[in-house]
Design a protein around this motif. Structure first.
Motif, PDB file in Angstrom:
ATOM      1  N   PRO A   7      42.486  -3.650  49.345  1.00 56.99           N
ATOM      2  CA  PRO A   7      41.880  -3.802  50.668  1.00 56.99           C
ATOM      3  C   PRO A   7      42.257  -5.127  51.324  1.00 56.99           C
ATOM      4  O   PRO A   7      42.284  -6.176  50.692  1.00 56.99           O
ATOM      5  N   GLY A   8      42.579  -5.064  52.582  1.00 54.35           N
ATOM      6  CA  GLY A   8      42.972  -6.237  53.351  1.00 54.35           C
ATOM      7  C   GLY A   8      43.160  -5.850  54.802  1.00 54.35           C
ATOM      8  O   GLY A   8      42.735  -4.777  55.248  1.00 54.35           O
ATOM      9  N   TRP A   9      43.838  -6.715  55.573  1.00 53.41           N
ATOM     10  CA  TRP A   9      44.009  -6.448  56.993  1.00 53.41           C
ATOM     11  C   TRP A   9      44.780  -5.160  57.228  1.00 53.41           C
ATOM     12  O   TRP A   9      44.433  -4.366  58.108  1.00 53.41           O
ATOM     13  N   ASP A  10      45.844  -4.931  56.455  1.00 56.71           N
ATOM     14  CA  ASP A  10      46.671  -3.737  56.666  1.00 56.71           C
ATOM     15  C   ASP A  10      45.879  -2.451  56.440  1.00 56.71           C
ATOM     16  O   ASP A  10      45.983  -1.493  57.215  1.00 56.71           O
ATOM     17  N   THR A  11      45.089  -2.410  55.364  1.00 56.17           N
ATOM     18  CA  THR A  11      44.303  -1.200  55.105  1.00 56.17           C
ATOM     19  C   THR A  11      43.236  -1.008  56.185  1.00 56.17           C
ATOM     20  O   THR A  11      42.945   0.124  56.591  1.00 56.17           O
ATOM     21  N   LYS A  12      42.664  -2.094  56.667  1.00 49.30           N
ATOM     22  CA  LYS A  12      41.647  -1.978  57.719  1.00 49.30           C
ATOM     23  C   LYS A  12      42.251  -1.432  59.011  1.00 49.30           C
ATOM     24  O   LYS A  12      41.600  -0.663  59.736  1.00 49.30           O
ATOM     25  N   MET A  13      43.494  -1.799  59.317  1.00 50.64           N
ATOM     26  CA  MET A  13      44.131  -1.292  60.528  1.00 50.64           C
ATOM     27  C   MET A  13      44.471   0.196  60.390  1.00 50.64           C
ATOM     28  O   MET A  13      44.396   0.949  61.372  1.00 50.64           O
ATOM     29  N   GLN A  14      44.844   0.627  59.196  1.00 52.62           N
ATOM     30  CA  GLN A  14      45.099   2.049  59.015  1.00 52.62           C
ATOM     31  C   GLN A  14      43.790   2.837  59.070  1.00 52.62           C
ATOM     32  O   GLN A  14      43.751   3.956  59.595  1.00 52.62           O
ATOM     33  N   ILE A  15      42.716   2.253  58.550  1.00 53.30           N
ATOM     34  CA  ILE A  15      41.401   2.889  58.682  1.00 53.30           C
ATOM     35  C   ILE A  15      40.981   2.921  60.149  1.00 53.30           C
ATOM     36  O   ILE A  15      40.354   3.889  60.602  1.00 53.30           O
ATOM     37  N   TYR A  16      41.333   1.883  60.900  1.00 54.85           N
ATOM     38  CA  TYR A  16      41.061   1.862  62.343  1.00 54.85           C
ATOM     39  C   TYR A  16      41.728   3.050  63.029  1.00 54.85           C
ATOM     40  O   TYR A  16      41.132   3.702  63.907  1.00 54.85           O
ATOM     41  N   TYR A  17      42.958   3.367  62.633  1.00 56.99           N
ATOM     42  CA  TYR A  17      43.657   4.536  63.181  1.00 56.99           C
ATOM     43  C   TYR A  17      42.894   5.817  62.850  1.00 56.99           C
ATOM     44  O   TYR A  17      42.655   6.657  63.731  1.00 56.99           O
ATOM     45  N   LEU A  18      42.469   5.970  61.583  1.00 54.30           N
ATOM     46  CA  LEU A  18      41.696   7.155  61.203  1.00 54.30           C
ATOM     47  C   LEU A  18      40.394   7.224  61.992  1.00 54.30           C
ATOM     48  O   LEU A  18      39.962   8.305  62.413  1.00 54.30           O
ATOM     49  N   TRP A  19      39.765   6.082  62.171  1.00 54.71           N
ATOM     50  CA  TRP A  19      38.494   6.019  62.907  1.00 54.71           C
ATOM     51  C   TRP A  19      38.670   6.511  64.339  1.00 54.71           C
ATOM     52  O   TRP A  19      37.791   7.189  64.886  1.00 54.71           O
ATOM     53  N   ARG A  20      39.810   6.207  64.927  1.00 55.58           N
ATOM     54  CA  ARG A  20      40.068   6.615  66.301  1.00 55.58           C
ATOM     55  C   ARG A  20      40.274   8.128  66.434  1.00 55.58           C
ATOM     56  O   ARG A  20      39.914   8.725  67.454  1.00 55.58           O
ATOM     57  N   SER A  57      50.829  12.113  58.954  1.00 53.57           N
ATOM     58  CA  SER A  57      50.326  10.741  59.127  1.00 53.57           C
ATOM     59  C   SER A  57      49.091  10.495  58.268  1.00 53.57           C
ATOM     60  O   SER A  57      48.904   9.391  57.737  1.00 53.57           O
ATOM     61  N   ILE A  58      48.240  11.510  58.115  1.00 53.94           N
ATOM     62  CA  ILE A  58      47.063  11.379  57.261  1.00 53.94           C
ATOM     63  C   ILE A  58      47.505  11.169  55.812  1.00 53.94           C
ATOM     64  O   ILE A  58      46.922  10.362  55.078  1.00 53.94           O
ATOM     65  N   SER A  59      48.538  11.893  55.396  1.00 54.89           N
ATOM     66  CA  SER A  59      49.071  11.719  54.038  1.00 54.89           C
ATOM     67  C   SER A  59      49.599  10.303  53.843  1.00 54.89           C
ATOM     68  O   SER A  59      49.406   9.695  52.778  1.00 54.89           O
ATOM     69  N   ASN A  60      50.281   9.769  54.871  1.00 51.84           N
ATOM     70  CA  ASN A  60      50.798   8.404  54.777  1.00 51.84           C
ATOM     71  C   ASN A  60      49.672   7.395  54.578  1.00 51.84           C
ATOM     72  O   ASN A  60      49.757   6.484  53.746  1.00 51.84           O
ATOM     73  N   VAL A  61      48.598   7.565  55.355  1.00 52.26           N
ATOM     74  CA  VAL A  61      47.455   6.658  55.224  1.00 52.26           C
ATOM     75  C   VAL A  61      46.809   6.808  53.847  1.00 52.26           C
ATOM     76  O   VAL A  61      46.466   5.820  53.192  1.00 52.26           O
ATOM     77  N   ALA A  62      46.653   8.045  53.396  1.00 52.16           N
ATOM     78  CA  ALA A  62      46.035   8.286  52.088  1.00 52.16           C
ATOM     79  C   ALA A  62      46.821   7.596  50.985  1.00 52.16           C
ATOM     80  O   ALA A  62      46.245   6.946  50.093  1.00 52.16           O
ATOM     81  N   TRP A  63      48.136   7.724  51.044  1.00 49.42           N
ATOM     82  CA  TRP A  63      48.975   7.103  50.012  1.00 49.42           C
ATOM     83  C   TRP A  63      48.898   5.583  50.097  1.00 49.42           C
ATOM     84  O   TRP A  63      48.825   4.885  49.078  1.00 49.42           O
ATOM     85  N   PHE A  64      48.911   5.050  51.325  1.00 51.02           N
ATOM     86  CA  PHE A  64      48.847   3.596  51.492  1.00 51.02           C
ATOM     87  C   PHE A  64      47.525   3.037  50.976  1.00 51.02           C
ATOM     88  O   PHE A  64      47.502   2.008  50.288  1.00 51.02           O
ATOM     89  N   LEU A  65      46.422   3.706  51.285  1.00 50.11           N
ATOM     90  CA  LEU A  65      45.115   3.242  50.810  1.00 50.11           C
ATOM     91  C   LEU A  65      45.027   3.308  49.291  1.00 50.11           C
ATOM     92  O   LEU A  65      44.354   2.483  48.663  1.00 50.11           O
ATOM     93  N   LYS A  66      45.698   4.284  48.694  1.00 49.78           N
ATOM     94  CA  LYS A  66      45.660   4.437  47.239  1.00 49.78           C
ATOM     95  C   LYS A  66      46.380   3.291  46.535  1.00 49.78           C
ATOM     96  O   LYS A  66      45.922   2.789  45.509  1.00 49.78           O
ATOM     97  N   ARG A  67      47.500   2.850  47.082  1.00 52.01           N
ATOM     98  CA  ARG A  67      48.340   1.889  46.362  1.00 52.01           C
ATOM     99  C   ARG A  67      48.186   0.448  46.836  1.00 52.01           C
ATOM    100  O   ARG A  67      48.826  -0.449  46.295  1.00 52.01           O
ATOM    101  N   THR A  68      47.334   0.211  47.834  1.00 50.68           N
ATOM    102  CA  THR A  68      47.228  -1.117  48.424  1.00 50.68           C
ATOM    103  C   THR A  68      45.808  -1.656  48.299  1.00 50.68           C
ATOM    104  O   THR A  68      44.842  -0.946  48.575  1.00 50.68           O
TER     105      THR A  68
END
Length: 397
Positions: free
Chosen positions: A150-163, A137-148
């Motif tokens: 910044p916006g609502w979607d990236t902030k929600m994935q960062i919210y998951y990491l923050w948790r 799941s961390i790899s999925n977030v890393a890849w998503f942040l790399k190719r996307t």
């Protein structure tokens, strides 16, 4: 198994559930008990989850996936639902499905929100961190942040990491992760896009800088400079409610790197200037002033208000004491005064001037006379501190 004829109805039912829970979360403190009762309490909620998981394996439709994950994200606001699903026989399958959702087109941010809410409701963090695919799941977030962008979607994935990553176990997971650098790069990119509502990225990076295991990951390569740049830009926007978390992150970065990393950074003057204009930034600037005070470009960036307060702080003292006496020669006035002014702390109780030679006394008159002569000497065009474009009527540094 869902037949082809039943699938449209199933999709409508899931969409209906999503709409109900989206409305309920607006007043979740007053609706949780009612929602839980109406869905049959633990047994009913468990049956709903079993059916949804079965359908999710058979229906790959994007709209269905989106409604399903959105329903989970809203339902997981309620601790009673997450408590029931935590002990569900297929809880790990549910989490695994949401891990995949982090890269499902159109669902990425909602999946991050669902996972974050799953942890936040009652702290079910171990179910995620102990999952065999947690690293995935961390790899999925890393890849998503790399190719996307910044916006609502990236902030929600960062919210998951923050948790999940602020815990001791989470920090250890990140520092061993093969894509840790990619995660940190995505977080640093998100700093300048933080808002009052979504600023988890600031406290997450602060946590990493304060942890012995993750600190080296954040400080690799050009990351410190990029982080200084992001914080500086965020503070420059002037959002008052973001000043405190931004300055806390800046302080953590300075504690981790030492002041030299800031003072040698190409944008140091702008950053110091911005910090000196923020009440929360004063402590940071105070720590670097003794080092930077001989750098004209840096001291010039300080706000006038900060300089006024700094000078006042240097000369104020609570206890009584004697005024210091400065002996000056009229023939070498500036040299004598400047030599005596090197230690500001010595003037906390006032100053008396005494001219060497035949003159006697050192009262108020001598002090005013000395200040007048020093001012005249400093403003002398031949001294070179000021220049005039109008024959001496006005002076410019």
């Amino acid at each position: 198994p869902a037949s082809a004829a039943c699938r449209p109805l199933i999709q409508q039912l899931v969409s209906f559930l999503k709409q109900i829970f989206t409305g309920a979360t607006d007043q979740f403190s007053s609706t949780e008990s009612m929602m839980f009762q109406n869905m049959g309490q633990c047994s009913g909620v468990s049956q709903v989850l079993s059916a949804l998981l079965q359908c999710s394996r058979e229906i790959a439709d994007t709209a269905y996936r989106g409604n399903f994950v959105a329903f989970l994200a809203d339902a997981m606001f309620f601790s009673s639902f997450t408590d029931a699903w935590q002990v569900h026989a297929q809880a790990r399958e549910l989490i695994s499905l949401l891990f995949d959702g982090l890269l499902w087109k159109g669902v990425e941010g909602t999946a991050g929100l669902a996972l974050g809410n799953f942890v936040s409701a009652n702290g079910h963090i171990d179910l995620i961190l102990d999952h065999e695919r947690a690293s995935h799941s961390i790899s999925n977030v890393a890849w998503f942040l790399k190719r996307t962008s910044p916006g609502w979607d990236t902030k929600m994935q960062i919210y998951y990491l923050w948790r999940i990553l602020r815990s001791r176990k989470g920090c250890k997971l990140l520092c061993r992760h093969p894509h840790a650098d990619l995660v940190v790069a995505g977080l640093i990119t998100g700093v300048r896009h933080a808002t009052v509502e979504d600023n988890e990225v600031l406290s997450l990076l602060q946590c990493f800088l304060e942890d012995d295991d993750t600190r080296p990951v954040v400080l690799r390569g050009a990351s410190p400079g990029l982080l200084f740049e992001g914080i500086c830009e965020l503070l420059s926007l002037g959002e008052a409610d973001l000043c405190e978390p931004s300055c806390s992150l800046a302080q953590a970065l300075l504690d981790a790197t030492g002041p030299g990393a800031l003072l040698t950074w190409s944008g140091a003057a702008k950053f110091i200037g911005v910090l000196s204009r923020k009440p929360q930034g004063k402590e940071i600037v105070d720590a670097v002033v003794p080092i930077m005070q001989w750098e004209p470009a840096l001291t010039a960036a300080l706000s006038i208000e900060y300089k006024r307060i700094w000078i006042s702080d240097q000369i104020m003292v609570a206890g009584p004491g004697e005024a210091v006496e400065i002996r000056v020669d009229r023939r070498e006035l500036l040299q004598g005064v400047l030599e005596s002014l090197r230690d500001a702390k010595s003037f906390r109780h006032g100053v008396r001037f005494k001219f060497v030679g035949d003159e006697t006394g050192s009262g108020d008159g001598h002090r005013r006379e000395c200040f007048r002569l020093v001012t005249a000497a400093l403003c002398d065009l031949e001294f070179g501190l000021f220049k005039s474009m109008d024959g001496g009527r006005t002076l410019h540094p």
